[in-house]
Design an enzyme around this catalytic site. Sequence first.
Site, mmCIF file in Angstrom:
data_model
loop_
_atom_site.group_PDB
_atom_site.id
_atom_site.type_symbol
_atom_site.label_atom_id
_atom_site.label_comp_id
_atom_site.label_asym_id
_atom_site.label_seq_id
_atom_site.Cartn_x
_atom_site.Cartn_y
_atom_site.Cartn_z
ATOM 1 N N ASP A 14 32.631 36.410 49.770
ATOM 2 C CA ASP A 14 32.852 36.937 48.309
ATOM 3 C C ASP A 14 33.342 38.474 48.584
ATOM 4 O OD1 ASP A 14 32.201 34.444 47.372
ATOM 5 O OD2 ASP A 14 30.131 34.816 47.488
ATOM 6 N N GLU A 15 33.610 38.792 49.800
ATOM 7 C CA GLU A 15 34.071 40.166 49.467
ATOM 8 C C GLU A 15 35.469 40.476 48.515
ATOM 9 O OE1 GLU A 15 34.075 38.362 52.285
ATOM 10 O OE2 GLU A 15 32.365 38.910 53.602
ATOM 11 N N LYS A 17 38.351 38.343 49.372
ATOM 12 C CA LYS A 17 39.271 37.745 50.261
ATOM 13 C C LYS A 17 40.643 37.406 49.241
ATOM 14 C CE LYS A 17 36.609 35.234 52.252
ATOM 15 N NZ LYS A 17 35.027 35.791 51.713
ATOM 16 N N GLY A 41 35.248 30.055 47.470
ATOM 17 C CA GLY A 41 35.758 30.176 46.380
ATOM 18 C C GLY A 41 36.523 31.662 46.212
ATOM 19 N N HIS A 42 37.715 31.754 46.220
ATOM 20 C CA HIS A 42 38.532 32.746 46.379
ATOM 21 C C HIS A 42 39.084 32.968 44.944
ATOM 22 C CE1 HIS A 42 38.873 32.117 51.010
ATOM 23 N NE2 HIS A 42 37.588 32.371 50.374
ATOM 24 N N GLN A 224 34.348 32.444 53.817
ATOM 25 C CA GLN A 224 33.120 33.072 54.330
ATOM 26 C C GLN A 224 33.234 34.382 55.055
ATOM 27 O OE1 GLN A 224 33.330 29.456 55.636
ATOM 28 N NE2 GLN A 224 33.059 28.991 53.165
ATOM 29 N N ASP A 333 34.812 50.233 42.253
ATOM 30 C CA ASP A 333 34.591 50.647 40.785
ATOM 31 C C ASP A 333 33.110 50.233 40.408
ATOM 32 O OD1 ASP A 333 35.925 47.932 41.207
ATOM 33 O OD2 ASP A 333 35.348 47.690 39.027
ATOM 34 N N GLY A 415 39.496 47.247 41.144
ATOM 35 C CA GLY A 415 39.256 46.280 39.991
ATOM 36 C C GLY A 415 39.941 44.897 40.419
HETATM 37 P P1 GDP Z 1 36.232 36.033 48.055
HETATM 38 O O1 GDP Z 1 35.497 34.547 48.345
HETATM 39 O O2 GDP Z 1 36.173 36.734 49.233
HETATM 40 O O3 GDP Z 1 37.850 35.563 47.650
HETATM 41 O O4 GDP Z 1 35.711 36.676 46.808
HETATM 42 P P2 GDP Z 1 35.518 36.121 45.451
HETATM 43 O O5 GDP Z 1 36.509 35.537 44.879
HETATM 44 O O6 GDP Z 1 34.354 34.798 45.707
HETATM 45 O O7 GDP Z 1 34.527 37.193 44.819
HETATM 46 C C1 GDP Z 1 35.026 38.428 44.499
HETATM 47 C C2 GDP Z 1 35.033 38.762 42.874
HETATM 48 O O8 GDP Z 1 35.421 40.045 42.855
HETATM 49 C C3 GDP Z 1 36.114 37.890 42.097
HETATM 50 O O9 GDP Z 1 35.570 37.577 40.812
HETATM 51 C C4 GDP Z 1 37.124 38.994 41.992
HETATM 52 O O10 GDP Z 1 38.002 38.798 40.880
HETATM 53 C C5 GDP Z 1 36.333 40.286 41.942
HETATM 54 N N1 GDP Z 1 37.169 41.419 42.411
HETATM 55 C C6 GDP Z 1 37.898 41.783 43.440
HETATM 56 N N2 GDP Z 1 37.964 42.740 43.856
HETATM 57 C C7 GDP Z 1 37.523 43.677 42.878
HETATM 58 C C8 GDP Z 1 37.542 44.966 42.443
HETATM 59 O O11 GDP Z 1 38.010 45.823 43.278
HETATM 60 N N3 GDP Z 1 36.666 45.476 41.427
HETATM 61 C C9 GDP Z 1 36.128 44.547 40.514
HETATM 62 N N4 GDP Z 1 35.239 44.885 39.554
HETATM 63 N N5 GDP Z 1 36.048 43.136 40.998
HETATM 64 C C10 GDP Z 1 36.921 42.630 41.970
HETATM 65 P P1 IMO Z 2 33.764 32.416 50.341
HETATM 66 O O1 IMO Z 2 34.795 32.056 51.242
HETATM 67 C C1 IMO Z 2 29.485 33.065 49.980
HETATM 68 C C2 IMO Z 2 26.917 30.279 52.212
HETATM 69 C C3 IMO Z 2 26.202 29.466 51.496
HETATM 70 C C4 IMO Z 2 24.726 29.205 52.276
HETATM 71 C C5 IMO Z 2 25.442 29.128 53.710
HETATM 72 C C6 IMO Z 2 25.770 27.829 54.072
HETATM 73 O O2 IMO Z 2 33.999 32.251 48.961
HETATM 74 O O3 IMO Z 2 33.223 33.870 50.637
HETATM 75 P P2 IMO Z 2 27.410 25.690 53.253
HETATM 76 O O4 IMO Z 2 27.636 25.175 52.161
HETATM 77 O O5 IMO Z 2 28.617 26.452 53.871
HETATM 78 O O6 IMO Z 2 26.726 25.003 54.395
HETATM 79 O O7 IMO Z 2 26.211 27.011 53.032
HETATM 80 O O8 IMO Z 2 26.681 30.025 53.492
HETATM 81 N N1 IMO Z 2 28.535 30.228 51.663
HETATM 82 C C7 IMO Z 2 28.963 31.071 51.227
HETATM 83 N N2 IMO Z 2 28.650 32.362 50.732
HETATM 84 N N3 IMO Z 2 30.751 32.745 49.949
HETATM 85 C C8 IMO Z 2 31.390 31.810 50.412
HETATM 86 O O9 IMO Z 2 32.698 31.468 50.688
HETATM 87 C C9 IMO Z 2 30.442 30.821 51.178
HETATM 88 N N4 IMO Z 2 30.584 29.598 51.899
HETATM 89 C C10 IMO Z 2 29.294 29.259 52.066
HETATM 90 O O10 IMO Z 2 25.678 29.970 49.975
HETATM 91 O O11 IMO Z 2 24.151 30.338 52.163
HETATM 92 MG MG MG Z 3 33.866 33.450 47.266
#
Ligand code: GDP
Ligand code: IMO
Ligand code: MG
Length: 434
Positions: A14-15, A17, A41-42, A224, A333, A415
């Site tokens: 959830d960085e 990506k 979840g991207h 992940q 931010d 953002g």
């Molecule tokens: P991923 O799994 O690495 O693709 O990341 P996620 O989508 O799960 O989580 C990132 C969240 O941060 C999403 O809701 C994005 O819309 C949001 N996001 C990404 N970059 C930024 C940023 O620079 N600032 C803010 N406030 N939100 C961001």
């Molecule tokens: P993205 O691609 C954050 C975590 C789960 C749990 C562990 C194992 O959006 O960054 P699993 O269902 O894979 O066997 O669960 O990994 N986990 C994630 N945490 N972002 C994800 O994906 C994740 N996918 C799995 O919460 O701790």
């Molecule tokens: Mg994610």
Amino acid sequence: MMKNVVIIGTQWGDEGKGKVVDILAPHFDVVARYQGGHNAGHTVRIGERKFVLHLIPSGILHDHCCCIIGNGVVVEPKALNSEIEELRQMGVESEGRLFISNRAHLILPHHVELDRAREKRLGANSVGTTMRGIGPAYEQKAARTGVRAGDILYPDLLRARLAEAMADANFELVSLGAAPLEAEATADQFLQEAIRLRPFIRDIAEMLNSSIQAGKAVLLEGAQGTMLDVDHGTYPFVTSSNATAGGAATGLGLPPRSITGALGITKAYSTRVGGGPFPTELLDETGAYLQKRGNEYGASTGRSRRTGWFDAAVVRYSVMLNGLDAIALTKLDVLDEFSDIKICVGYQYQDELLTEMPYSAALLGECTPVYETMAGWKTKTAGITEFDELPPAAKAYVNRIEQLIGAPIAMISTGPERTETIIRKNSPVGNWMG
Ligand code: GDP
Ligand code: IMO
Ligand code: MG
């Protein structure tokens, strides 16, 4: 000149990506996923529209991109069909542009049931999985009894293998106190969904390698993060695949030397979903503030994400493991209102100051972070697109992180929108986009 770049989460997922892949995709011909499944979840925000991709590479939002789901991914047919359908309703067509490796393993109905039953049995020690059946699907693959996407083209064979696997799983489900699956009806439903994926199935390794030979550029979208990698993460609190750079080669059938660059995606603070050690976790009001301000709720499961200060030890470890050429620092931010910001520079374990990542989750759980405190900027950085426009304290924070992790920060996200991004010229990212 080949240009094939892997994008990797450097923390616990959830960085951001999805956002970064979306920004780079216009400069690549192919976007490929190499591991994980619909546990990912991207999020991509485009104006008022929000897309959350789980299995389909985020490149699908760019018409010219060919998208690939590699052999290292585990595919749940119903989830993939729903995702294809949701995208279609938002005007994005996958057919003809999305291809699934015939060697990708399928998540079978009993995998989800086993995931649930095992997590329940673990109780307080549970991993906190996404309950998507990811772990059991990879187990079945390693046990050499799995069902692969290519088997969808041979329904009789698929049905027979599924029946065998389900019979074995039913024993385990009963022993765990869970209800067994009704074999016939479950198999019928599964096949109905699986068959819909037929038009997408290909020999991906052939396709990708010949694209590269023909001069196409490939973006490898990791899911992940490094600390969730089954080998290098906080085992056993990890996912069941190799999220790190090496996974991109095995997960797609790419020779390692064809990967020419690696970009790490790093949040300006830390988050984690599920169980496991998290040294910089903030269980106080600062943590609650980060969660709210950063909107830290899972894109797949809606669970609250645990939050904490930036951990340079974690990201330094990721830089080493993945050979990162550069970092995209996201969500800067979110820190806009703090007076002071802490950075973890290492860990204290009993009388020792650790400079290396401890091998076990239990050990890491006993470590206390050693912090350095920096002044906050208390100014809005949200939406800034030029590095020089950042307040001095924000620049100092970015520079200090660069020093501590040993990789250049080539991109800064201010953002969720595509436009809310700083791209530093004369950096690897600038070159990849050039
Ligand atoms: P991923 O799994 O690495 O693709 O990341 P996620 O989508 O799960 O989580 C990132 C969240 O941060 C999403 O809701 C994005 O819309 C949001 N996001 C990404 N970059 C930024 C940023 O620079 N600032 C803010 N406030 N939100 C961001
Ligand atoms: P993205 O691609 C954050 C975590 C789960 C749990 C562990 C194992 O959006 O960054 P699993 O269902 O894979 O066997 O669960 O990994 N986990 C994630 N945490 N972002 C994800 O994906 C994740 N996918 C799995 O919460 O701790
Ligand atoms: Mg994610």
